[in-house]
Write an enzyme that holds these catalytic residues in place. Structure first.
Site, PDB file in Angstrom:
ATOM      1  N   LYS A 239       1.032  -1.335  -0.075  1.00 40.30           N
ATOM      2  CA  LYS A 239      -0.105  -0.039   0.053  1.00 40.30           C
ATOM      3  C   LYS A 239       0.801   1.101  -0.051  1.00 40.30           C
ATOM      4  O   LYS A 239       2.023   1.244   0.370  1.00 40.30           O
ATOM      5  CB  LYS A 239      -0.972   0.179   1.260  1.00 40.30           C
ATOM      6  CG  LYS A 239      -1.804  -0.928   1.493  1.00 40.30           C
ATOM      7  CD  LYS A 239      -2.517  -0.892   2.753  1.00 40.30           C
ATOM      8  CE  LYS A 239      -3.759  -1.979   2.902  1.00 40.30           C
ATOM      9  NZ  LYS A 239      -4.873  -1.751   1.850  1.00 40.30           N
ATOM     10  N   ARG A 313     -10.266 -11.491   2.155  1.00 42.25           N
ATOM     11  CA  ARG A 313     -11.168 -12.550   1.606  1.00 42.25           C
ATOM     12  C   ARG A 313     -10.369 -13.899   1.551  1.00 42.25           C
ATOM     13  O   ARG A 313     -11.186 -14.819   1.603  1.00 42.25           O
ATOM     14  CB  ARG A 313     -11.606 -12.122   0.128  1.00 42.25           C
ATOM     15  CG  ARG A 313     -10.461 -11.921  -0.706  1.00 42.25           C
ATOM     16  CD  ARG A 313     -10.895 -11.309  -2.225  1.00 42.25           C
ATOM     17  NE  ARG A 313     -11.131  -9.693  -1.665  1.00 42.25           N
ATOM     18  CZ  ARG A 313     -11.505  -8.839  -2.666  1.00 42.25           C
ATOM     19  NH1 ARG A 313     -11.749  -9.228  -3.951  1.00 42.25           N
ATOM     20  NH2 ARG A 313     -11.611  -7.595  -2.441  1.00 42.25           N
TER      21      ARG A 313
END
Length: 459
Positions: A239, A313
């Site tokens: 990120k 996920r």
């Protein structure tokens, strides 16, 4: 109160408490007209009309004689939450006008929420005003759950890693007679939780699956699942700095699930509870999982890693598969899963996905009753095409289109056909300061989740 929390903002004595009048615009005029001329003139000089979020201090012969708290929607706990820091620091107050039982409960809950400041590392600038009241056990338990979420999410990762999430679950289990099982490190591979291991293996702190079990075996079985990414660098798909800054909050789903489990146990909801929290730190290191890898998940579905920053996920897919194997009445998962949900609905409105209309409607109705809303989003299955892989059954990411929908569709692949399931994509954070909502960690749709479970299971 079944939890050990002694919330700020309450006092057990009203000896020195001043009168507090809680009024909305509709009730203010009649109250004002019944006051002495000097009080009417004082309020009129300020053009005070009990607008939502307002306060008027009332003068007396010896200084402060009382106050009027202006509120809006009386069914919203946050309508009262400005009081603790709008009234003088440390002052004590007693309710001086009649409210019905539900309004009193909302006043007390809002007061407790509004009194909160995260105080682990520094002393708050000032204490809240005190309400002379003895909240009901349910109000105290709901408040405790909300404040736990805030505390856990606000705590930096060094003090809130996978081990600390395990410790929090163990504390709840010990308090309420639950049983805790933890599968950690390479045992995750031995027990067939490969995606949880893959995401967490690069950290110096071992990934783990935390499972808490509680309740009567004959009761309806409820499974709660929470995403516990204690810090998310993004992995090798790292990120940018501004995107990583607040990633201590990426365990916000786990915080919600843990707090809700504590509430279920404290209030003795008649269910058999299984709480499942995959807890990891998504780090960068020699053993970090890589874009392009293919992982065979617990369910046997192969997943190509398109993006290591779509890690939530991945840990949830093994956890949901494990929950489905137990065939509960319902699975409810919480996850700080996608920025796309925030772009669609903003920070305050969690995105609800569900494969069962009754379960979804129960949560929507509970959100309206508690003023703790959710917004249902579609499981639009044609968008599974955005998760296409050329070499595996599924990719963990892909197109930027419909990001929250495709994330939910990914999770749904790991829920057994016919299994009732609801997924909440939640922000768990306040970006700025608002009355009752300090910047930092926040419990969103936790109160409505509890109300939904009460309606569903008859608690």
């Amino acid at each position: 109160m079944s939890a050990s929390l002694s919330p700020a903002g309450f006092t057990s004595t009203d000896a020195d408490a001043r009168p507090l009048y809680v009024l909305d615009k509709a009730s203010f005029a009649a109250w004002r007209d019944a006051q002495p001329a000097a009080t009417r003139a004082w309020l009129d000089s300020q053009q005070f009309a009990a607008a939502p979020g307002s306060i008027a201090l009332l003068p007396g012969d010896e200084g402060l004689a009382g106050a009027v708290l202006g509120v809006g929607d009386r069914a919203d706990a946050y309508a009262y939450a400005h009081a603790p820091f709008a009234l003088p620091a440390g002052s004590s107050w007693r309710l001086a006008n009649a409210l019905d039982a539900a309004e009193v409960a909302n006043l007390q809950l809002g007061w407790g929420l509004g009194s909160y400041r995260f105080a682990r590392y520094r002393k708050p600038a000032r204490p809240p005003a005190q309400l002379a009241a003895a909240p009901s056990p349910e109000v105290l338990d709901v408040l405790a759950a909300c404040l736990r979420v805030r505390d856990w999410v606000n705590t930096p990762t060094e003090d809130m890693g996978p081990q600390q999430l395990e410790d929090a679950a163990r504390e709840l289990a010990d308090a309420h007679g639950g049983a805790l099982e933890v599968i950690a490190g390479d045992e995750l591979l031995e027990r067939n939780f490969p995606t949880i291991h893959a995401v967490g293996r690069a950290s110096h702190r071992a990934p783990r699956l935390i499972v808490l079990r509680w309740g009567d075996e004959a009761a309806p079985h409820l499974a709660l699942v929470g995403k516990g990414v204690c810090f998310d660098t993004g992995g090798l798909d790292i990120k940018p700095a501004d995107g990583m800054r607040n990633m201590k909050k990426d365990m916000g789903g786990a915080a919600h699930a843990l707090a809700l489990a504590g509430l279920v146990m404290a209030r003795q909801l008649p269910v058999r509870l299984t709480l499942i929290v995959p807890a990891v730190e998504n780090s960068i290191g020699p053993d970090a999982f890589r874009p392009g890898e293919v992982i065979t998940t617990r369910k046997g579905i192969t997943v190509e890693i398109d993006n290591t920053d779509a890690e939530g996920r991945l840990i949830l897919c093994d956890a949901l598969a494990y929950a489905s194997e137990q065939q509960p009445d319902a699975i409810v998962d919480f996850a700080t899963l996608t920025g796309a949900a925030r772009i669609a609905l903003g920070p305050d409105l969690p995105a609800l996905f569900a494969n069962d209309d009754t379960l979804a409607q129960q949560w929507l109705e509970a959100g309206e009753r508690t003023r703790d809303p959710v917004w249902r989003m579609p499981l639009w299955r044609p968008y599974l095409r955005y998760l296409h892989s050329g070499i595996a059954d599924l990719a963990n990411a892909g197109s930027r289109m419909a990001g929250s929908v495709t994330a939910a569709l990914y999770l749904e692949r790991f829920v057994e056909d016919g299994q009732k399931w609801a997924h909440l994509d939640v922000y768990a954070w306040n970006d700025g300061e608002r009355p009752g909502r300090p910047a930092g960690g926040e419990a969103l749709a936790l109160r409505s989740a509890w109300a939904m479970l009460q309606a569903r299971y008859g608690g």
